[in-house]
Design a protein around this motif. Structure first.
Motif, PDB file in Angstrom:
ATOM      1  N   ALA A  99       0.819  -1.217   0.000  1.00 53.25           N
ATOM      2  CA  ALA A  99       0.000   0.000   0.000  1.00 53.25           C
ATOM      3  C   ALA A  99       0.850   1.263   0.000  1.00 53.25           C
ATOM      4  CB  ALA A  99      -0.938   0.002   1.203  1.00 53.25           C
ATOM      5  N   GLY A 100       2.136   1.158   0.380  1.00 53.15           N
ATOM      6  CA  GLY A 100       3.013   2.329   0.347  1.00 53.15           C
ATOM      7  C   GLY A 100       3.493   2.787   1.710  1.00 53.15           C
ATOM      8  N   LYS A 101       3.383   1.924   2.717  1.00 51.93           N
ATOM      9  CA  LYS A 101       3.788   2.327   4.075  1.00 51.93           C
ATOM     10  C   LYS A 101       5.301   2.589   4.137  1.00 51.93           C
ATOM     11  CE  LYS A 101       2.154  -1.472   5.807  1.00 51.93           C
ATOM     12  NZ  LYS A 101       1.667  -2.049   4.539  1.00 51.93           N
ATOM     13  N   SER A 102       6.089   1.678   3.585  1.00 53.97           N
ATOM     14  CA  SER A 102       7.546   1.885   3.575  1.00 53.97           C
ATOM     15  C   SER A 102       7.917   3.072   2.692  1.00 53.97           C
ATOM     16  CB  SER A 102       8.262   0.617   3.077  1.00 53.97           C
ATOM     17  OG  SER A 102       8.009  -0.473   3.944  1.00 53.97           O
ATOM     18  N   THR A 103       7.113   3.330   1.676  1.00 54.91           N
ATOM     19  CA  THR A 103       7.373   4.471   0.798  1.00 54.91           C
ATOM     20  C   THR A 103       7.193   5.785   1.539  1.00 54.91           C
ATOM     21  OG1 THR A 103       6.669   3.185  -1.129  1.00 54.91           O
ATOM     22  CG2 THR A 103       6.692   5.575  -1.371  1.00 54.91           C
ATOM     23  N   VAL A 104       6.255   5.828   2.492  1.00 59.91           N
ATOM     24  CA  VAL A 104       6.067   7.041   3.301  1.00 59.91           C
ATOM     25  C   VAL A 104       7.358   7.357   4.049  1.00 59.91           C
ATOM     26  CG1 VAL A 104       4.819   8.036   5.246  1.00 59.91           C
ATOM     27  CG2 VAL A 104       3.584   6.715   3.521  1.00 59.91           C
ATOM     28  N   ILE A 105       7.964   6.336   4.660  1.00 60.10           N
ATOM     29  CA  ILE A 105       9.214   6.540   5.394  1.00 60.10           C
ATOM     30  C   ILE A 105      10.327   6.956   4.454  1.00 60.10           C
ATOM     31  CG2 ILE A 105      10.993   5.353   6.733  1.00 60.10           C
ATOM     32  CD1 ILE A 105       8.817   3.750   8.085  1.00 60.10           C
ATOM     33  N   ALA A 106      10.411   6.287   3.280  1.00 52.76           N
ATOM     34  CA  ALA A 106      11.450   6.635   2.310  1.00 52.76           C
ATOM     35  C   ALA A 106      11.293   8.063   1.815  1.00 52.76           C
ATOM     36  CB  ALA A 106      11.407   5.655   1.135  1.00 52.76           C
ATOM     37  N   THR A 107      10.051   8.529   1.695  1.00 53.77           N
ATOM     38  CA  THR A 107       9.803   9.911   1.258  1.00 53.77           C
ATOM     39  C   THR A 107      10.245  10.902   2.324  1.00 53.77           C
ATOM     40  OG1 THR A 107       7.917   9.146  -0.056  1.00 53.77           O
ATOM     41  CG2 THR A 107       8.043  11.500   0.432  1.00 53.77           C
ATOM     42  N   ILE A 108       9.970  10.597   3.576  1.00 58.98           N
ATOM     43  CA  ILE A 108      10.387  11.495   4.665  1.00 58.98           C
ATOM     44  C   ILE A 108      11.913  11.596   4.699  1.00 58.98           C
ATOM     45  CG2 ILE A 108      10.466  11.750   7.172  1.00 58.98           C
ATOM     46  CD1 ILE A 108       7.678  10.480   7.274  1.00 58.98           C
ATOM     47  N   LEU A 109      12.602  10.479   4.514  1.00 55.64           N
ATOM     48  CA  LEU A 109      14.064  10.466   4.547  1.00 55.64           C
ATOM     49  C   LEU A 109      14.694  11.073   3.297  1.00 55.64           C
ATOM     50  CD1 LEU A 109      14.607   6.904   6.049  1.00 55.64           C
ATOM     51  CD2 LEU A 109      15.136   9.080   7.167  1.00 55.64           C
ATOM     52  N   GLY A 110      13.900  11.293   2.254  1.00 52.90           N
ATOM     53  CA  GLY A 110      14.439  11.857   1.021  1.00 52.90           C
ATOM     54  C   GLY A 110      15.024  10.824   0.088  1.00 52.90           C
ATOM     55  N   PHE A 111      14.797   9.526   0.365  1.00 53.55           N
ATOM     56  CA  PHE A 111      15.281   8.484  -0.524  1.00 53.55           C
ATOM     57  C   PHE A 111      14.437   8.408  -1.796  1.00 53.55           C
ATOM     58  CE2 PHE A 111      16.859   5.995   3.410  1.00 53.55           C
ATOM     59  CZ  PHE A 111      17.973   6.811   3.467  1.00 53.55           C
ATOM     60  N   VAL A 112      13.180   8.852  -1.680  1.00 52.77           N
ATOM     61  CA  VAL A 112      12.250   8.863  -2.811  1.00 52.77           C
ATOM     62  C   VAL A 112      11.789  10.289  -3.027  1.00 52.77           C
ATOM     63  CG1 VAL A 112      10.017   8.077  -3.662  1.00 52.77           C
ATOM     64  CG2 VAL A 112      11.499   6.487  -2.429  1.00 52.77           C
ATOM     65  N   VAL A 113      11.858  10.740  -4.272  1.00 49.75           N
ATOM     66  CA  VAL A 113      11.389  12.095  -4.605  1.00 49.75           C
ATOM     67  C   VAL A 113       9.938  12.002  -5.061  1.00 49.75           C
ATOM     68  CG1 VAL A 113      11.738  14.109  -6.073  1.00 49.75           C
ATOM     69  CG2 VAL A 113      13.714  12.777  -5.293  1.00 49.75           C
ATOM     70  N   PRO A 114       9.005  12.639  -4.348  1.00 47.66           N
ATOM     71  CA  PRO A 114       7.592  12.531  -4.731  1.00 47.66           C
ATOM     72  C   PRO A 114       7.303  13.224  -6.046  1.00 47.66           C
ATOM     73  CG  PRO A 114       7.867  14.107  -2.942  1.00 47.66           C
ATOM     74  CD  PRO A 114       9.202  13.464  -3.146  1.00 47.66           C
TER      75      PRO A 114
END
Length: 542
Positions: free
Chosen positions: A371-386
């Motif tokens: 669903a994207g739970k780990s993606t939320v954390i990665a976005t906060i850390l800046g590993f993923v650019v929204p």
């Protein structure tokens, strides 16, 4: 394939130094070749025509041979040292650039292929520096000097060489086009073999458990055969191209020899001049023939360097430079209308996601797998650019801050924690290198692992620990930091109920802001709020 890739010269200073040194050595070698031919022709003609004493010429000739051998040794030493320096430089640059690209980029790369590239792949640059480039420099210097010197004695022979000499580069270019494709296929086959073999080794326990090890052995054998076929095709092409170049050079030298012989019989050419031309003619073709022969030895290394430049030329994500990061102990963190899409997925992982994280709050992210739970954390850390939306702290977007300073505010435990070779204490101290033994013991106790011996070895990747122990060591590593926000992805997976309850209590006792991904009821019940990822509304449970 370019003879000398400009990117290699730009990125590796040792390559530039080596090229300059090779040019100087090539010029000196060309002069010695001409001097050697002059001495040989003079000595032979003197003995045949006049019966002269050639002891002095012999000593001079010996000195020339020693000088050529010394230049050859110097060229080899410079080449090997330059190759080692260039490989070291490229490896360091690739590692540094990969770290700057971040986990999002690395997740799309095959780790085994990248490892093979930085080890065996770049090792193939050795023949490029040791054999191909020196011969390329000789091919650019020696023929010109030889033909010019021949023209002073026999203009017809020099013209013959000048006309036939370009045929070798033409055939080399044709061979090079075919070789480039073969080398890329071989490099691809090697990468596939490395990736497949690494996957099989990593999954060997599971394969043995389900009786599928033999089937995978056959698959590895099939991939190995593909690599063997690609390698043999490159070798076959190398042998055939060498034969073509040797045949062409032999015919060209024969044409020169026939013309010189006829003019010598007719008395239009002196014996010493004829000998000089016959000795120099093969030397004009030899460097080009050697370039063709060594081209294949260097092609694999050049193909690997092209892959290296693909990594190095991958543009870095835009990063901020501000260092005045707000203190998240007292400042709230907000995600507004965040949308994240991965290239390999048609639908966004997150669409219009909102999250408010207040200081000291424990928030759980819930939802089905994917669903994207780990993606939320990665976005906060800046590993993923929204793709859309923004992460905000203290009225400023997170991407305005320097990533290193921004991430100092967080301690992260991922789904699959990584442990390095060493002891448990070494891995816990990754969170705070100056931590004392007492601090390590406290962190382990807070992570629900008071029974673990800090001096115990963890093995490669934590293989000597169970799954639950690895996760608790990673949690202790996060707890020992001073970070005000803990980002925890299933922190109690693999723990029994009593250990899980102790960990939850210890997390609350820290007083830090906690954002955790949770499926287990105990974690959901312990959170102040549960946010369902994939839904607009939040479910308040406390």
């Amino acid at each position: 394939m370019k003879p000398v890739d400009p990117r290699l010269l730009r990125r590796a200073r040792a390559a530039r130094v080596f090229l300059v040194g090779s040019v100087l050595i090539g010029i000196a070698t060309g002069l010695l070749i001409i001097l050697q031919a002059v001495l040989l022709a003079k000595g032979i003609a003197g003995v045949v025509l006049h019966g002269a004493d050639i002891s002095r010429v012999a000593w001079q000739l010996a000195a020339v041979l020693v000088a050529r051998a010394a230049l050859q040794w110097l060229q080899e030493v410079v080449a090997q040292r330059s190759a080692a320096a260039v490989k070291s430089t490229l490896r360091r640059q690739v590692l540094e650039h990969s770290l700057k690209l971040g986990p999002a980029w690395l997740s799309g790369e095959r780790s085994s292929a990248l490892t093979t590239l930085l080890t065996k792949g770049l090792d193939d640059l050795d023949p490029y520096f040791a054999r191909y480039l020196p011969q390329l420099v000789l091919a650019a210097t020696v023929p010109a000097g030889v033909v010019a010197w021949m023209a002073t004695g026999d203009l017809i022979a020099a013209t013959t060489v000048l006309v036939t000499l370009p045929l070798i580069p033409v055939f080399m270019a044709l061979v090079g086009w075919a070789t480039q494709a073969h080398s890329r296929r071989r490099q691809h086959a090697l990468a596939v073999l490395a990736h497949h073999f690494a996957d099989v080794v990593a999954g060997l326990p599971t394969l043995k458990l389900f009786g599928r090890a033999k089937a995978q052995a056959a698959a590895v054998r099939r991939v190995t055969d593909q690599h063997r076929v690609a390698s043999m095709a490159s070798l076959r092409l190398a042998f055939l191209s060498s034969f073509v170049l040797e045949l062409l050079a032999s015919i060209s030298v024969a044409l020169v020899a026939v013309g010189v012989g006829l003019r010598l019989v007719e008395g239009k050419l002196g014996l010493e001049t004829a000998l000089l031309v016959l000795i120099l003619a093969p030397e004009a073709y030899l460097p080009l023939r050697q370039v063709g022969a060594n081209f294949h030895a260097s092609a694999d290394g050049v193909a690997a360097s092209e892959e290296v430049f693909r990594v190095l030329e991958t543009p870095l994500p835009e990063r901020g430079e501000r260092t005045d990061v707000p203190d998240l102990r007292v400042i709230s963190l907000h995600l507004h209308d965040v949308t994240v899409r991965y290239p390999e997925r048609d639908e966004p992982v997150l669409r219009g996601f909102d999250l408010d994280l207040w200081p000291g709050e424990v928030v759980a992210l819930a939802g089905p797998s994917g669903a994207g739970k780990s993606t939320v954390i990665a976005t906060i850390l800046g590993f993923v650019v929204p793709e859309g939306g923004v992460v905000v702290a203290g009225g400023s977007a997170a991407d305005e801050f320097a990533p290193e300073r921004w991430r100092e505010q967080f301690a992260w435990v991922p789904q699959r924690p990584g442990l390095r070779l060493g002891s448990i204490a070494d891995n816990v101290r990754l969170g705070r290198p100056d931590a004392s033994d007492y601090d390590v013991l406290r962190a382990l106790a807070a992570a629900g692992a008071p029974e673990l011996d800090p001096a115990k070895a963890v093995g490669e990747g934590g293989q000597l620990l169970s799954g639950g122990q690895r996760r608790r060591v990673a949690l202790a590593r996060a707890l020992i930091t001073d970070a005000p926000v803990l980002l925890l992805d299933e922190p109690t997976a693999g723990l029994d109920a009593s250990s899980e309850a102790a960990v939850v209590a210890n997390l609350r006792a820290t007083g830090r802001t906690v954002l955790l991904v949770a499926h287990r009821p105990a974690l959901l019940a312990a959170a102040d709020r549960v946010v369902e990822v994939g839904r607009v509304e939040s479910l308040v449970t406390a």
